[in-house]
Design a protein around this motif. Structure first.
Motif, mmCIF file in Angstrom:
data_model
loop_
_atom_site.group_PDB
_atom_site.id
_atom_site.type_symbol
_atom_site.label_atom_id
_atom_site.label_comp_id
_atom_site.label_asym_id
_atom_site.label_seq_id
_atom_site.Cartn_x
_atom_site.Cartn_y
_atom_site.Cartn_z
ATOM 1 N N ASP A 1 0.814 -1.211 0.000
ATOM 2 C CA ASP A 1 0.000 0.000 0.000
ATOM 3 C C ASP A 1 0.852 1.267 0.000
ATOM 4 O O ASP A 1 0.360 2.348 0.320
ATOM 5 N N LYS A 2 2.111 1.120 -0.374
ATOM 6 C CA LYS A 2 3.018 2.281 -0.383
ATOM 7 C C LYS A 2 3.350 2.670 -1.813
ATOM 8 O O LYS A 2 3.204 1.878 -2.739
ATOM 9 N N ALA A 3 3.837 3.880 -1.974
ATOM 10 C CA ALA A 3 4.160 4.390 -3.308
ATOM 11 C C ALA A 3 5.412 3.747 -3.890
ATOM 12 O O ALA A 3 5.575 3.680 -5.103
ATOM 13 N N SER A 4 6.297 3.257 -3.031
ATOM 14 C CA SER A 4 7.550 2.707 -3.524
ATOM 15 C C SER A 4 7.933 1.460 -2.729
ATOM 16 O O SER A 4 7.672 1.374 -1.531
ATOM 17 N N ALA A 5 8.542 0.527 -3.427
ATOM 18 C CA ALA A 5 9.020 -0.692 -2.774
ATOM 19 C C ALA A 5 10.383 -1.080 -3.332
ATOM 20 O O ALA A 5 10.720 -2.248 -3.405
ATOM 21 N N TYR A 6 11.161 -0.070 -3.719
ATOM 22 C CA TYR A 6 12.439 -0.370 -4.361
ATOM 23 C C TYR A 6 13.386 -1.169 -3.475
ATOM 24 O O TYR A 6 14.203 -1.935 -3.980
ATOM 25 N N THR A 7 13.279 -1.022 -2.159
ATOM 26 C CA THR A 7 14.180 -1.786 -1.290
ATOM 27 C C THR A 7 13.912 -3.287 -1.389
ATOM 28 O O THR A 7 14.798 -4.087 -1.103
ATOM 29 N N CYS A 8 12.715 -3.656 -1.815
ATOM 30 C CA CYS A 8 12.350 -5.075 -1.925
ATOM 31 C C CYS A 8 13.049 -5.777 -3.074
ATOM 32 O O CYS A 8 13.030 -7.001 -3.143
ATOM 33 N N ILE A 9 13.626 -5.020 -3.996
ATOM 34 C CA ILE A 9 14.342 -5.638 -5.104
ATOM 35 C C ILE A 9 15.847 -5.381 -5.024
ATOM 36 O O ILE A 9 16.568 -5.607 -5.980
ATOM 37 N N SER A 10 16.303 -4.958 -3.860
ATOM 38 C CA SER A 10 17.729 -4.770 -3.636
ATOM 39 C C SER A 10 18.294 -5.977 -2.906
ATOM 40 O O SER A 10 17.969 -6.222 -1.741
ATOM 41 N N GLU A 11 19.128 -6.747 -3.585
ATOM 42 C CA GLU A 11 19.709 -7.915 -2.933
ATOM 43 C C GLU A 11 20.572 -7.517 -1.741
ATOM 44 O O GLU A 11 20.624 -8.241 -0.755
ATOM 45 N N GLN A 12 21.208 -6.352 -1.786
ATOM 46 C CA GLN A 12 21.997 -5.905 -0.640
ATOM 47 C C GLN A 12 21.108 -5.739 0.589
ATOM 48 O O GLN A 12 21.474 -6.143 1.688
ATOM 49 N N HIS A 13 19.975 -5.106 0.389
ATOM 50 C CA HIS A 13 19.053 -4.845 1.495
ATOM 51 C C HIS A 13 18.487 -6.156 2.046
ATOM 52 O O HIS A 13 18.420 -6.363 3.257
ATOM 53 N N ILE A 14 18.095 -7.059 1.151
ATOM 54 C CA ILE A 14 17.535 -8.341 1.589
ATOM 55 C C ILE A 14 18.590 -9.185 2.289
ATOM 56 O O ILE A 14 18.327 -9.780 3.341
ATOM 57 N N LEU A 15 19.801 -9.235 1.741
ATOM 58 C CA LEU A 15 20.877 -9.991 2.400
ATOM 59 C C LEU A 15 21.175 -9.431 3.790
ATOM 60 O O LEU A 15 21.428 -10.184 4.731
ATOM 61 N N THR A 16 21.123 -8.128 3.920
ATOM 62 C CA THR A 16 21.337 -7.506 5.228
ATOM 63 C C THR A 16 20.226 -7.892 6.194
ATOM 64 O O THR A 16 20.488 -8.220 7.364
ATOM 65 N N GLN A 17 18.997 -7.903 5.720
ATOM 66 C CA GLN A 17 17.888 -8.341 6.567
ATOM 67 C C GLN A 17 18.049 -9.815 6.946
ATOM 68 O O GLN A 17 17.705 -10.218 8.063
#
Length: 154
Positions: free
Chosen positions: A86-102
């Motif tokens: 429900d947000k305008a942007s979800a670019y962090t969801c397609i960043s492997e760096q961000h997901i690997l960090t999570q």
């Protein structure tokens, strides 16, 4: 890693690289990665703020862990998309760096940090690093059989 493209790999002299004994010294129960920034700056579940501490340029994943690591990656990617629907942007969801960090924040100890520097492990494994002005690298030195000799099975 498309190693055939790099001169340092082409000039192997017929000897294998990396040295099998030294490669075997890497942990078989953790994924070897490079660190980009301090992981303590990132918070688990914070999908809105782009924060990463793992470089996604190259990873060494033990074969016995591939399914587990892949499953966790997609589980957390789905978590990110669910909170972002429900947000305008979800670019962090397609960043492997961000997901690997999570993934690291979810499962401390999953990763073995080889070196600090954005993509330094990738550079160590497949570039002309050693030939460029005598550059030094801890991983390159550890995996090379003899000081200064670069070898590969390619």
């Amino acid at each position: 890693m498309h190693a055939y493209k790099y001169q340092i790999i082409k000039n192997h002299g017929g000897r294998p690289w990396p040295d099998a004994e030294k490669l075997a010294s890497l942990p078989v129960d953790r994924v070897s990665v490079d660190r980009t920034f301090e992981c303590a700056k990132c918070k688990r579940g914070d999908w809105d703020n782009f924060c990463h501490c793992i470089a996604a340029t190259s990873m060494l994943i033990p074969g016995s862990m591939v399914k587990e690591v892949s499953g966790l990656f997609y589980q957390l990617m789905e978590e990110c998309f669910q909170q972002a629907k429900d947000k305008a942007s979800a670019y962090t969801c397609i960043s492997e760096q961000h997901i690997l960090t999570q993934m690291h924040l979810e499962r401390p100890g999953l990763f073995h940090f080889v070196d600090k520097g954005y993509g330094s492990m990738a550079a160590d494994l497949v570039t002309q690093m050693r030939q460029n002005d005598g550059s030094e690298s801890p991983l390159f030195d550890m995996l090379t059989e003899d000081e200064g000799e670069v070898t590969t099975p390619l």
